[in-house]
Enzyme design. Structure first.
Site, PDB file in Angstrom:
ATOM      1  N   ASP A   1      -2.371  -0.649   0.382  1.00 17.43           N
ATOM      2  CA  ASP A   1      -1.229   0.021  -0.257  1.00 17.43           C
ATOM      3  C   ASP A   1      -1.360   1.536  -0.126  1.00 17.43           C
ATOM      4  O   ASP A   1      -1.883   2.018   0.865  1.00 17.43           O
ATOM      5  CB  ASP A   1      -1.180  -0.422  -1.742  1.00 17.43           C
ATOM      6  CG  ASP A   1       0.232  -0.515  -2.268  1.00 17.43           C
ATOM      7  OD1 ASP A   1       0.859   0.536  -2.400  1.00 17.43           O
ATOM      8  OD2 ASP A   1       0.715  -1.631  -2.556  1.00 17.43           O
TER       9      ASP A   1
ATOM     10  N   SER B   1       7.277  -6.062  -4.701  1.00 20.07           N
ATOM     11  CA  SER B   1       5.933  -5.456  -4.767  1.00 20.07           C
ATOM     12  C   SER B   1       5.195  -5.897  -6.011  1.00 20.07           C
ATOM     13  O   SER B   1       3.969  -6.008  -6.006  1.00 20.07           O
ATOM     14  CB  SER B   1       6.047  -3.931  -4.819  1.00 20.07           C
ATOM     15  OG  SER B   1       6.037  -3.369  -3.545  1.00 20.07           O
TER      16      SER B   1
ATOM     17  N   HIS C   1       2.149   3.797  -6.023  1.00 18.83           N
ATOM     18  CA  HIS C   1       2.480   2.374  -5.981  1.00 18.83           C
ATOM     19  C   HIS C   1       1.243   1.490  -6.018  1.00 18.83           C
ATOM     20  O   HIS C   1       1.198   0.466  -6.712  1.00 18.83           O
ATOM     21  CB  HIS C   1       3.278   2.154  -4.685  1.00 18.83           C
ATOM     22  CG  HIS C   1       3.729   0.770  -4.427  1.00 18.83           C
ATOM     23  ND1 HIS C   1       3.056  -0.086  -3.579  1.00 18.83           N
ATOM     24  CD2 HIS C   1       4.804   0.070  -4.877  1.00 18.83           C
ATOM     25  CE1 HIS C   1       3.700  -1.242  -3.518  1.00 18.83           C
ATOM     26  NE2 HIS C   1       4.763  -1.165  -4.297  1.00 18.83           N
TER      27      HIS C   1
END
Lengths: 171, 884
Positions: B362, B602, B415
């Site tokens: 990520d 996600s 994120h």
């Protein structure tokens, strides 16, 4: 072509020759539009683009706190003091975007104004088309202050369909 | 400045001239000419600077849900009023009905009754034997249950005095619901009485529902060899229990005559001891399976005895494990996948010492986040090769810390920190959030591949290869390879090389989990759409496909992805997924560890990765093949949508409890139906569908489906072995008005038979609803404050509404009742609706007159818990006062 120049000249003449009573718009350059705050993950109830006029200090405080309303613990938000007789504040959201990598910012030129209407240009930046991106929804927004003048409506360009915001007339 | 303004005005005029028969250049000149003239005129009129806002009309129709009704004397002074306080003035209702009402004891409630109270509402209706009458008390407070006490009684006579005994009553002072069952068919008076306080309420009678199942939950964990029994009559003496034990081969273990008793199976009657976490300690799986089967058979046999009131398995009700993390109550997503029950296994000491590594490929992770750092593997890596994308001053390095992926840190997503927290935030440490892998020895391996503007396929492949312990551009591999790789990212391009890489990693036994994408389309997003990768779609709190989630043939499983634009459980918080995050200080750019709600596939993918980590911790043999096999057998999910695999949910919604239960136990074949329990057609429905499947091990085939009445027809729509889809159709044509009951029997060759109860109501059809005096609000989408309000009354099931002077702008349209007169519509117990639906409000742009904004209004049966968050006041409804 000559016809068009003649027409534009007529429009210029009509404006400069007929300013509003008490208006100094034609004499003094207005300050530029200024970004008060921006973020990519604004907490709002909008899936679609919106443009909203923020008319007073309490409303500004609510909006700025709401922009960070998804965060815990609730962050301390510094609220700038705005002279709402001199400035209009606009909250502009691009609406829901499917991934990270989107950003809403002012275009160049950002702000154009006349007597009854003004225009604010924004740009929604996209991630590169071929990029791999995080699969989280984002809600980019920007909070902008623009100088108040004789205009009563602001058109927001750059969010697809032109958005019109009635701001009243602070002058 | 005039030129752009003339052009601006010209653009707006252009559409007015579009119909004129002019050539392009000439038409354009004409437009500019007129625009210039208009500017000239308007600029000189002296009034243009004070131009008034433009107004438009907005209108539509609200339809009340069929079968709804409203108390005729509510607390709202503006609503129509007819007293229903006595048997003589009882309000007549048709069944089925879902009614919203209000009662208040003297001295409470205010509003219409000015403190005198409206202590009693009485309804008259024809009820059928066996029907349930249920009262939901909207303002019931679990923390102070005696503050509001509303009772329910039914009488078969209008002669109701303090001395009259009701036919049935439910007067619990501590519960939020009251229910009575009708003993025999007849005309009844239903009395709602406020003993304490004031409250909205919902009264439901005769609605089709799936009845409570009495079928054995054979997949729920239970103690093999133990059964719980209640006798119909208290046994006279201990010798009776002894006689019963001798006759049945059971041995009494606990309990006494006159109450619930616990028996064990005699020959294998020593119920298996439990190891920590409730897992049986039997090493011999076949013996355990035999004993479980025998226990199930015993209970089913006991249920057929005339002297038995109830017989059940001794289910393992080890308390659901609840972590003490501050924000855990807001992690609704864990309850949606039955994670607290699964935690009851993993959260106990020594449940598993087996180390599990989950690679989060990520944006990197904030390595010193206090709720993450204890669960991070030191073997993380940064594979972003382009320094401009990496934004950390170099290319590949061994530091996966996330410096931000935006043009500045304030506009960064952080994120990877959010994704990592869902899987592995430190749980039960009193701060922040809980991570799914609580109680296991799971570590997050942060792999940084996304930076400014995203990342490249090549860098991601390098990161994935590193996590898998394969050669890569870093010239190094981690000391322990990852067991699970989470990829909450995606893009549009398919490459053969990438497919080959993921195939190789999957073939090595590593489970690869990826987000399906957020474009609400069937367009494949890679890597999720690769064959070797598990593709995860997203659902909301309502177990519906999230509006943004991708779908299609590549979807394997669904998990909570959240929706930060709705608060469907009314807890005062949007229904996003809460996890660890990073906030930056605008003045100096310093990073600060925080928590935040987010939404997307996600967020769904790490739910699957986290549960897979729990499974791996409990069974080190788990690999990608076994996980996939369990998934395909329906052992990791609750089926949603079309039976079996479908394009929205794959094999269904992730179920952590099922996943934990199915790791190492092999059961005999068990026939199961979905929906489980009964089929209830109610008064309206003519066709219902149900599916069958094997909820145990082995295999069986369905050999026959029978019914014993001619008004019910059951036909297989598809049938292969144990997997069947059946359509049940009822024909009311020749049936008299009453309740009918029968059964459907499913015969198998290897799993016995199963009977499915069926209920049907004939008569009292009701087509028009009435949800009461309704306020229609235009609401600012940003502040959620009403800007305009009108009130409308019901006409034949509909409400026509119209706002005549609406300033240009965007609005939500929300409508509801205010039965308790607290100034808020859509409170618990009050009707509510919105455009196009209250769950999915969409802002309506008003730049011209808008008509046809139609939507529905209904009562919500679920009574929302009272939430109290110090940071944000609870919000039950919407203020009906403009700007209030």
């Amino acid at each position: 072509m000559a016809d068009r120049l003649l027409i534009l000249a007529l429009a210029v003449l009509s404006i400069t020759g007929c300013t509003l009573p008490g208006s100094n718009a034609a004499d003094t350059p207005l300050p530029a539009a200024q970004v008060i705050s921006s973020a990519i993950q604004c907490n709002g109830a909008e899936r679609q683009p919106v443009a909203i006029h923020i008319g007073n200090q309490p409303q500004l405080e609510r909006v700025m706190k709401r922009m960070q309303g998804l965060i815990l613990p609730a962050p301390v938000v510094q609220i700038p003091e705005i002279d709402f007789s001199r400035w209009h504040v606009l909250y502009i959201s691009s609406g829901q975007q499917p991934t990270a990598g989107y950003l809403l910012r002012l275009a160049e030129p950002a702000f154009e104004t006349g007597h009854s209407e003004a225009r604010l240009n924004v740009i929604l930046e996209h991630p590169p088309a071929d990029a791999m991106v995080a699969a989280v929804l984002t809600h980019p927004c920007v909070l902008v202050k623009i100088p108040a003048n004789s205009y009563s409506t602001v058109e927001i360009h750059g969010l697809g369909e032109v958005r019109k915001v009635t701001v009243g007339n602070a002058m | 400045m005039a030129a752009p303004l003339a052009k601006l005005a010209g653009e707006r005029l252009q559409h007015c001239f579009s119909a004129l028969p002019q050539t392009g250049a000439r038409r354009l000149n004409t437009i500019y000419l007129v625009a210039g003239l208009i500017l000239a005129v308007s600029a000189c009129d002296g009034n243009s600077g004070n131009r008034q806002p433009t107004f438009h009309a907005l209108a539509g129709t609200i339809t009340s849900a069929i079968g709804t009704a409203v108390d005729s004397d509510v607390n709202d002074p503006q609503a129509p009023y007819t007293s229903n306080d006595t048997p003589e003035t009882a309000q007549s209702l048709l069944v089925p009905v879902l009614l919203g009402g209000f009662v208040s004891r003297v001295g409470s409630g205010g509003g219409n009754f000015l403190g005198e109270g409206d202590a009693t509402d009485i309804y008259q209706m024809a009820l059928a034997e066996g029907q349930s009458v249920t009262l939901f008390i909207s303002d019931h407070d679990r923390e102070n249950p005696r503050a509001v006490d509303i009772d329910l009684e039914i009488y078969d006579t209008p002669d109701i005095t303090p001395e009259t005994q009701p036919v049935a009553r439910s007067v619990s002072a501590l519960a939020g619901t009251e229910t009575v069952r009708v003993p025999k068919s007849g005309l009844y008076y239903i009395v709602i009485h406020a003993s304490e306080g004031a409250s909205n309420y919902l009264l439901t009678v005769g609605w089709p529902t799936i009845l409570n199942t009495t079928a054995l939950q054979t997949k729920a964990p239970f103690i093999p060899g133990e059964v719980i029994v209640r006798f119909k009559q208290p046994m006279a003496a201990a010798s009776d229990a002894t006689y019963f034990a001798a006759a049945t081969g059971l041995k009494k273990k606990k309990g006494a005559t006159g109450r619930t008793m616990l028996f064990t199976l005699n020959d294998e009657g020593q119920s298996l001891p439990l190891k920590p976490g409730g897992m049986t300690a039997a090493d011999d799986g076949s013996r355990l399976a035999r004993l479980k089967r025998k226990t199930i058979d015993t209970v089913e046999a006991l249920r057929k005895r005339p002297d038995i009131e109830s017989a059940d398995l001794n289910y393992l009700r080890y308390a659901t494990a609840i972590p003490d993390d501050e924000y855990y109550p807001r992690q609704w997503n864990y309850r949606l996948i039955n994670l607290p029950q699964a935690w009851s296994v993993t959260a106990l000491p020594a449940a598993s010492e087996h180390p599990v590594i989950v690679a989060v490929v990520d944006t990197g992770v904030m390595l010193n986040h206090p709720d993450l750092k204890a669960n991070l593997s030191p073997a993380g890596y940064d594979f972003i090769s382009n320094p401009a994308i990496a934004a950390d001053g170099d290319g590949i390095d061994d530091n996966p810390d996330d410096p931000g992926d935006g043009d500045n840190m304030q506009r960064s997503s952080f994120h990877g920190t959010h994704v990592a927290g869902i899987i592995g935030a430190q749980s039960n440490n009193k701060i922040g959030v809980s991570g799914i892998s609580w109680g296991t020895n799971t570590k997050i391996m942060p792999i940084r591949v996304l930076g400014r503007g995203g990342g490249t396929t090549y860098d991601i492949i390098q990161g994935v290869r590193y996590a898998a312990g394969l050669s890569n551009d870093s010239q190094t591999v981690p000391p322990q390879r990852a067991d699970i790789i989470n990829l909450s990212l995606g893009g549009a391009g398919f490459t053969m090389a990438e497919q080959a890489e993921y195939n190789a990693i999957r073939d090595a036994g590593i489970l690869i989990v990826a987000a399906a994408g957020n474009s609400n389309s069937a367009n494949p997003s890679y890597p999720a759409a690769y064959d070797s990768v598990l593709s995860v779609s997203a659902v909301t709190l309502a177990r519906e496909k999230a509006p943004y989630s991708n779908f299609g043939s590549t979807i394997d499983i669904a998990a909570p992805g959240g929706d930060t634009l709705v608060d469907s459980d009314g807890d005062g918080w949007f229904d996003g997924i809460l996890s660890t995050l990073v906030k930056t200080d605008g003045s100096n750019g310093a990073r600060e560890a925080v928590y935040s709600f987010a939404q997307g596939t996600s967020m769904a993918a790490p739910h699957v990765s986290g549960v897979a980590a729990i499974m791996k911790a409990l069974d080190a043999r788990l690999d990608s093949d076994k996980f996939t096999a369990l998934l395909r057998e329906g052992r990791l999910t609750t089926d949603l949508g079309a039976p079996g695999r479908d394009e929205q949910f794959g094999y269904g919604l992730l179920d952590a409890l099922k996943a934990v239960e199915n790791i190492d136990v092999e059961l005999p074949p068990i026939i199961s139906t979905n929906p489980s329990g009964s089929l209830n057609f109610g008064p309206f429905v003519t066709q219902l569908e149900f599916t069958t499947r094997n909820a145990g091990g082995g295999s069986f085939s369905i050999t026959g489906v029978t019914t014993d009445v001619n008004w019910l027809d059951v036909t297989p729509r598809s049938l292969e072995g144990s997997e069947g889809t059946f359509t049940a159709t009822v024909n009311r044509a020749d049936l008299a008005d009453r309740i009918y009951r029968t059964t459907i029997t499913l015969e198998t060759d290897n799993a016995g038979s199963l009977t499915v109860p069926v209920t049907l109501q004939v008569g009292d059809r009701r087509e028009e609803g009435d949800t009461g005096h309704t306020y229609v609000l235009l609401v600012d989408p940003l502040t959620l404050e009403a800007t305009h309000t009108i009130a409308v009354n019901n006409r034949a099931g509909h409400y026509d509404y119209r706002f005549d002077r609406v300033p240009e702008g965007s609005y939500f349209i929300i409508a509801g009742t205010d039965l308790d007169n607290d100034g808020l519509i859509c409170d618990p117990g009050e009707a509510c609706g919105g455009y196009p639906t209250i769950e999915r409000l969409q802002a309506v742009s008003v730049y011209s007159n808008v008509d046809g904004l139609d939507f529905g209004s209904n009562f919500e049966i679920v009574i929302r818990p009272l939430a109290n968050h110090p940071e944000q006041p609870k919000r039950h409804g919407y203020s009906r006062n403009p700007n209030g």
